[in-house]
Design a protein around this motif. Structure first.
Motif, PDB file in Angstrom:
ATOM      1  N   LEU A 393       0.831  -1.208   0.000  1.00  0.00           N
ATOM      2  CA  LEU A 393       0.000   0.000   0.000  1.00  0.00           C
ATOM      3  C   LEU A 393       0.864   1.256   0.000  1.00  0.00           C
ATOM      4  N   GLU A 394       1.893   1.249   0.830  1.00  0.00           N
ATOM      5  CA  GLU A 394       2.774   2.417   0.914  1.00  0.00           C
ATOM      6  C   GLU A 394       3.474   2.680  -0.414  1.00  0.00           C
ATOM      7  N   VAL A 395       3.990   1.632  -1.046  1.00  0.00           N
ATOM      8  CA  VAL A 395       4.715   1.788  -2.308  1.00  0.00           C
ATOM      9  C   VAL A 395       3.780   2.266  -3.419  1.00  0.00           C
ATOM     10  N   ILE A 396       2.612   1.651  -3.549  1.00  0.00           N
ATOM     11  CA  ILE A 396       1.679   2.057  -4.600  1.00  0.00           C
ATOM     12  C   ILE A 396       1.267   3.515  -4.413  1.00  0.00           C
ATOM     13  N   LEU A 397       0.917   3.866  -3.188  1.00  0.00           N
ATOM     14  CA  LEU A 397       0.514   5.237  -2.889  1.00  0.00           C
ATOM     15  C   LEU A 397       1.623   6.225  -3.240  1.00  0.00           C
ATOM     16  N   ASP A 398       2.828   5.890  -2.861  1.00  0.00           N
ATOM     17  CA  ASP A 398       3.982   6.755  -3.096  1.00  0.00           C
ATOM     18  C   ASP A 398       4.227   6.963  -4.591  1.00  0.00           C
ATOM     19  N   GLU A 399       4.244   5.882  -5.360  1.00  0.00           N
ATOM     20  CA  GLU A 399       4.572   5.982  -6.776  1.00  0.00           C
ATOM     21  C   GLU A 399       3.466   6.655  -7.588  1.00  0.00           C
ATOM     22  N   VAL A 400       2.217   6.360  -7.280  1.00  0.00           N
ATOM     23  CA  VAL A 400       1.111   6.989  -8.013  1.00  0.00           C
ATOM     24  C   VAL A 400       1.096   8.497  -7.763  1.00  0.00           C
ATOM     25  N   THR A 401       1.221   8.898  -6.507  1.00  0.00           N
ATOM     26  CA  THR A 401       1.119  10.324  -6.178  1.00  0.00           C
ATOM     27  C   THR A 401       2.354  11.113  -6.618  1.00  0.00           C
ATOM     28  N   GLN A 402       3.508  10.441  -6.776  1.00  0.00           N
ATOM     29  CA  GLN A 402       4.671  11.135  -7.316  1.00  0.00           C
ATOM     30  C   GLN A 402       4.430  11.591  -8.742  1.00  0.00           C
ATOM     31  N   GLU A 403       3.785  10.743  -9.532  1.00  0.00           N
ATOM     32  CA  GLU A 403       3.667  11.008 -10.958  1.00  0.00           C
ATOM     33  C   GLU A 403       2.392  11.748 -11.335  1.00  0.00           C
ATOM     34  N   TRP A 404       1.292  11.448 -10.612  1.00  0.00           N
ATOM     35  CA  TRP A 404       0.002  11.976 -11.055  1.00  0.00           C
ATOM     36  C   TRP A 404      -0.765  12.646  -9.910  1.00  0.00           C
ATOM     37  N   LYS A 405      -1.516  13.670 -10.272  1.00  0.00           N
ATOM     38  CA  LYS A 405      -2.566  14.184  -9.408  1.00  0.00           C
ATOM     39  C   LYS A 405      -3.875  13.707 -10.016  1.00  0.00           C
ATOM     40  N   LEU A 406      -4.705  13.080  -9.233  1.00  0.00           N
ATOM     41  CA  LEU A 406      -5.946  12.484  -9.733  1.00  0.00           C
ATOM     42  C   LEU A 406      -7.143  13.340  -9.337  1.00  0.00           C
ATOM     43  N   TYR A 407      -7.996  13.590 -10.317  1.00  0.00           N
ATOM     44  CA  TYR A 407      -9.210  14.364 -10.093  1.00  0.00           C
ATOM     45  C   TYR A 407     -10.422  13.461 -10.306  1.00  0.00           C
TER      46      TYR A 407
END
Length: 434
Positions: A393-407
């Motif tokens: 969970l920590e890794v997925i959260l970290d990598e997704v939020t580094q690259e993208w902001k989701l709306y």
């Protein structure tokens, strides 16, 4: 017996629509136990976290698997899901080397590579089906870390088939008319096909391992090598396949649901997102003053997501003997139901229980005498993959939020779906580069 522990047998009191959460909260308020009819089966619903802990820990030997909800989860009757307690413990020990904390830490680079590869394929401005993508990511991580030695093309094909199976399982109804309709051959075709396709490829991988002694296949090799005191193999290839399907799906459907909720929450609360990103930057920089554990905002954020949206939201056990639970006498064969969703939103344990507030964990000390917070279960049947799940969970959260902001997709309304897991009914989001 006083009203607080009422187990009334009044038939008029037992006919209750199941799992309408607000209604269930009102019905159970002030009651530790209450008799209900759930999915046509008489059961005792337990709301008291101390009694739930008794069921799962101190009195666990007096409780077996319940009759409810097994139709959606019982993928295997051998290994870890065996009714035999000794067999269950044995197969937990076989899986443990792959899931203990020190081993999980070695998976992190591979986890990060997998997440980056998948999220880099998203296109700015194009809506993304978040649950489908979280299934892809979780399945690729599990296959890529727990199963060694496969050709890259086989690893990719296996993870894609597992992803389709995981998504079919997530949205499978657990109870009521919806479950009955989903069990009909025509309606169940998608799940049956996804399971068949995944099992066929997994069986080929197992056959290849059997044909190549000495080849390392990670968790699969461990299951294949399991033998009795005379050196005879314990599980057939078919049973190894069943056990692996159970382990791999359990490790993915929950993660995909939790991560979907996590990204949904972030998209709707800029302040929470800002604090999470700041914490991630400090963690990646290796700052000596960066907080660890519950003091880390990332951990508090994930704990709060799991509090409000526990993927395994309801459970059932059956009494194996006549026992007393609190002040209530329960004969052998009684189905006992409890819901982590309701336990996690109990106002006696959590102030403003429906409010998302990661900082509540700065002052909460989890009790060892009750089950007020059990996203991974507790006791001998608790989730063996808990450490793996936290890191994933920590890794997925970290990598997704580094690259993208989701709306959120414009005009979308996300509803809670209490099915095999507690997941968003439909979650489309629009990514924009950071």
């Amino acid at each position: 017996m006083n009203s607080e522990t009422s187990c009334s047998d009044d038939p008029g009191e037992r006919e209750v629509p199941a799992f309408q959460f607000s209604r269930m909260e009102n019905m159970l308020r002030g009651r530790r136990l209450r008799r209900l009819t759930v999915d046509g089966v008489d059961a005792v619903f337990v709301r008291d976290p101390a009694l739930v802990r008794s069921i799962l820990v101190s009195e666990s030997k007096n409780f077996g698997k319940g009759e409810l909800f097994r139709k959606a989860r019982n993928l295997s009757r051998v290994g870890m899901l065996s009714e035999d307690e000794n067999s269950h413990r044995h197969y937990r020990r076989l899986a443990n080397p792959y899931l203990r904390s020190a081993k999980v830490d070695t998976y992190v680079p591979a986890m990060r590579d997998i997440v980056r590869r998948i999220v880099s394929s998203w296109r700015a401005g194009d809506a993304v089906d978040i649950q489908s993508e979280m299934c892809r990511i979780a399945c690729a991580i599990v296959v890529g870390t727990l199963i060694d030695g496969l050709p890259p093309a086989t690893t990719e094909a296996l993870s894609e088939r597992l992803s389709r199976l995981a998504w079919e399982m997530i949205k499978k109804p657990l109870y009521g008319k919806s479950a009955a309709r989903a069990a009909r051959p025509q309606a169940a075709k998608g799940l049956s096909r996804a399971r068949k396709e995944f099992r066929e490829l997994l069986a080929e991988c197992i056959a290849d391992l059997q044909a190549s002694p000495g080849t390392e296949g990670g968790y699969l090799s461990t299951l294949l090598a399991d033998s009795d005191e005379k050196g005879n193999r314990v599980l057939t290839a078919e049973q190894v396949c069943e056990e692996a399907v159970m382990m791999l799906t359990a490790a993915t459907v929950t993660t995909a649901s939790v991560m979907s909720w996590a990204l949904h929450v972030l998209s709707r609360d800029p302040l929470v997102e800002e604090r999470l990103l700041k914490d991630a930057v400090q963690r990646r920089s290796g700052s000596p003053g960066h907080d660890q554990g519950v003091s880390s905002y990332t951990m508090r954020f994930l704990m709060e997501v799991l509090r409000l949206y526990p993927p395994v939201w309801i459970s059932c056990r059956k009494t194996l003997a006549d026992i007393r639970l609190g002040d209530c006498a329960l004969p052998a064969g009684t189905n006992v139901v409890f819901s982590s969703y309701l336990l996690h939103r109990d106002p006696e344990h959590y102030a403003h229980p429906h409010r998302f507030n990661p900082d509540r964990w700065l002052s909460i000390h989890l009790s060892k005498v009750d089950a007020s917070y059990i996203p991974f279960g507790i006791g001998s049947k608790g989730c063996i993959g808990e450490m793996f799940a936290w890191k994933q969970l920590e890794v997925i959260l970290d990598e997704v939020t580094q690259e993208w902001k989701l709306y959120p997709e414009p005009h979308s309304h996300v509803r809670t779906a209490p099915e095999t897991t507690l997941h968003p009914r439909r979650l489309l989001m629009v990514p924009q580069p950071r």
